[in-house]
Design an enzyme around this catalytic site. Structure first.
Site, short mmCIF file in Angstrom:
data_model
loop_
_atom_site.label_atom_id
_atom_site.label_comp_id
_atom_site.label_asym_id
_atom_site.label_seq_id
_atom_site.Cartn_x
_atom_site.Cartn_y
_atom_site.Cartn_z
N ARG A 111 0.80 -1.24 0.00
CA ARG A 111 0.00 0.00 0.00
C ARG A 111 0.83 1.28 0.00
NH1 ARG A 111 -2.48 -3.91 2.64
NH2 ARG A 111 -4.66 -4.31 2.15
N HIS A 136 -0.95 -2.73 -4.53
CA HIS A 136 -0.46 -3.69 -5.53
C HIS A 136 -0.49 -3.16 -6.97
CE1 HIS A 136 0.01 -6.45 -2.34
NE2 HIS A 136 -1.17 -7.05 -2.36
N HIS A 210 2.87 -12.90 -5.43
CA HIS A 210 1.72 -13.02 -4.51
C HIS A 210 1.11 -14.42 -4.49
CE1 HIS A 210 -1.61 -11.66 -2.08
NE2 HIS A 210 -1.26 -10.39 -2.19
N ASP A 282 -1.39 -9.65 8.48
CA ASP A 282 -1.33 -8.97 7.18
C ASP A 282 -0.36 -7.81 7.38
OD1 ASP A 282 -1.73 -8.07 4.64
OD2 ASP A 282 -3.90 -7.78 4.81
N GLU A 347 5.34 -12.36 0.86
CA GLU A 347 5.67 -11.46 -0.25
C GLU A 347 6.92 -10.67 0.12
OE1 GLU A 347 1.89 -9.17 -0.78
OE2 GLU A 347 1.12 -10.77 0.48
C1 GLA Z 1 -1.85 -8.34 0.38
C2 GLA Z 1 -2.42 -7.31 1.24
C3 GLA Z 1 -3.67 -7.81 1.83
C4 GLA Z 1 -4.62 -8.24 0.77
C5 GLA Z 1 -4.02 -9.27 -0.05
C6 GLA Z 1 -4.92 -9.65 -1.20
O1 GLA Z 1 -1.28 -9.35 1.09
O2 GLA Z 1 -1.54 -6.88 2.24
O3 GLA Z 1 -4.23 -6.84 2.62
O4 GLA Z 1 -4.91 -7.15 -0.04
O5 GLA Z 1 -2.79 -8.79 -0.58
O6 GLA Z 1 -6.23 -9.81 -0.81
#
Ligand code: GLA
Length: 382
Positions: A111, A136, A210, A282, A347
């Protein structure tokens, strides 16, 4: 290199075991790469699917749409193969609804707050595709672009080189960015990804991959009993919108501490502000090796199958996402429903929102420089 449809090119040694008793001749040709048509996009653009196989029988299938890893077959401790990545059986699935399954991510993985940043005094507005934030690479990121492909070989490895030219202004980013990604499948059961990019204007870049993994096999259950080690003492805590606050916080005494192998599910439902914001894990971890040289970032073990995945990277950070947004609405490969937390992502990347955090490692690329990133997903068993 060009391939005729469904052509098979033997990239390794062709071992011919000659007629022993004037009998059978056995020919083995591995590793191999094979191309097949995988359907068309809504605009009628043809998409190809490449199948790479090493001499251990490990097989990865990658398509030119999004550079997506469609399947990855790796052995368990008894040698039984299973597909360990989530995805769809056909192109339509990916075109319809893809939460980035298997995809290459760019120009900026993760982000950027409000999709805004300033470079050399100019402020840029990127696509806002995640609430008010940029995620992304935007509305049509690299995960939805068609990549040019060609087979590449080295002595023991088989690979696929993908290239894409992202034009100045695409999704709001400055500069023409020429990107090359090479997927190599080695005979050590590694999927190695080498990324490179050059630009003709100062810009920002942060590429990643991803894939959603489930080492027991995609669609067989959730990933909560997988054990995870992250080679990181700190992480980047986030606000409600999953934008880093800027702090590099110690993991000690928190559910973010994966310095020792711990099952993903052990603490995921604890009362914790960070877990609440992420709806689980996350978050970006700050890798102890600091980036720059290839180093171990993560180790994951699935106890029943014995499958082990190690992640090595040159990146300073890694996003560990526990599949929190999977809610059972996706029917994936083989008709399996992907319920809550049926896959996890690791990732390798620079930290989220780096363009707005001057103290984070820089993501700026200047003309004349080359962006490089290497990440290896290595499979074994124990
Ligand atoms: C990444 C983001 C998550 C989500 C996934 C896809 O990992 O950090 O918040 O958006 O991709 O759903």
């Amino acid at each position: 290199m060009t391939f005729s449809r469904r052509s098979v090119i033997a990239l390794g040694l062709i071992i011919s075991i000659g007629p022993l008793w004037g009998g059978i001749t056995k020919t083995e040709a591995k590793p191999t790469i094979e191309r097949q048509a995988f359907g068309k996009t809504a605009d009628g653009a043809p998409i190809d699917l490449y199948t790479l196989t090493n001499d251990k029988g490990v097989e990865v299938r990658i398509m030119t749409y999004g550079g997506i890893v469609v399947s990855l077959q790796v052995p368990d401790r008894d040698g039984k193969l299973a597909d360990v990545v989530l995805g769809y059986d056909n192109l339509e699935g990916y075109l319809r609804d893809n939460p980035y399954f298997g995809a290459l991510i760019g120009r900026y993985g993760n982000r950027i707050a409000e999709g805004r940043f300033t470079l050399n005094g100019t402020s840029y507005q990127l696509a806002q595709n995640n609430g008010e934030n940029h995620l992304h690479g935007g509305v049509v990121g690299f995960d939805k672009r068609i990549w040019k492909a060609k087979g590449v070989t080295s002595k023991d490895d088989v690979g696929l080189q993908l290239t894409y030219l992202s034009h100045d202004g695409e999704e709001g980013y400055p500069g023409n960015l020429s990107v090359t990604v090479v997927y190599m499948l080695t005979n050590n059961n590694e999927l190695r990804i080498d990324y490179a990019a050059i630009t003709d204007m100062d810009t920002i870049v942060n590429l990643t991959q991803h894939s959603y993994f489930n080492l027991a096999g995609a669609g067989t259950g959730n990933i909560l009993s997988h054990e995870l080690m992250l080679n990181a003492d700190r992480f980047t805590p986030v606000d409600k919108g999953l934008i880093p606050t800027g702090e590099l916080r110690s993991v000690r005494g928190t559910p973010m501490d994966f310095t020792k192998l711990t099952s993903i599910g052990a603490r995921i439902d604890q009362q914790d502000e960070q877990l609440r914001f992420g709806l689980g894990y996350d978050h970006n971890w700050v890798l102890s090796n600091g980036g720059g040289k290839l180093a171990l970032a993560a180790r994951v073990i699935e106890p029943i199958s014995g499958r082990v995945m190690e992640v090595y990277t040159t990146e300073p950070g890694i996003q560990f996402y526990s599949g929190n947004f999977l809610d059972g609405s996706i029917v994936g490969k083989g008709g399996e429903v992907y319920a809550h937390r049926y896959g996890f992502c690791l990732e390798a990347q620079h930290f989220p929102d780096s363009p707005n955090k001057p103290h984070f490692p820089s993501v700026v690329l200047h003309p004349g420089e080359k962006y490089r990133q290497t990440t290896i997903y290595k499979f074994s068993t124990e």
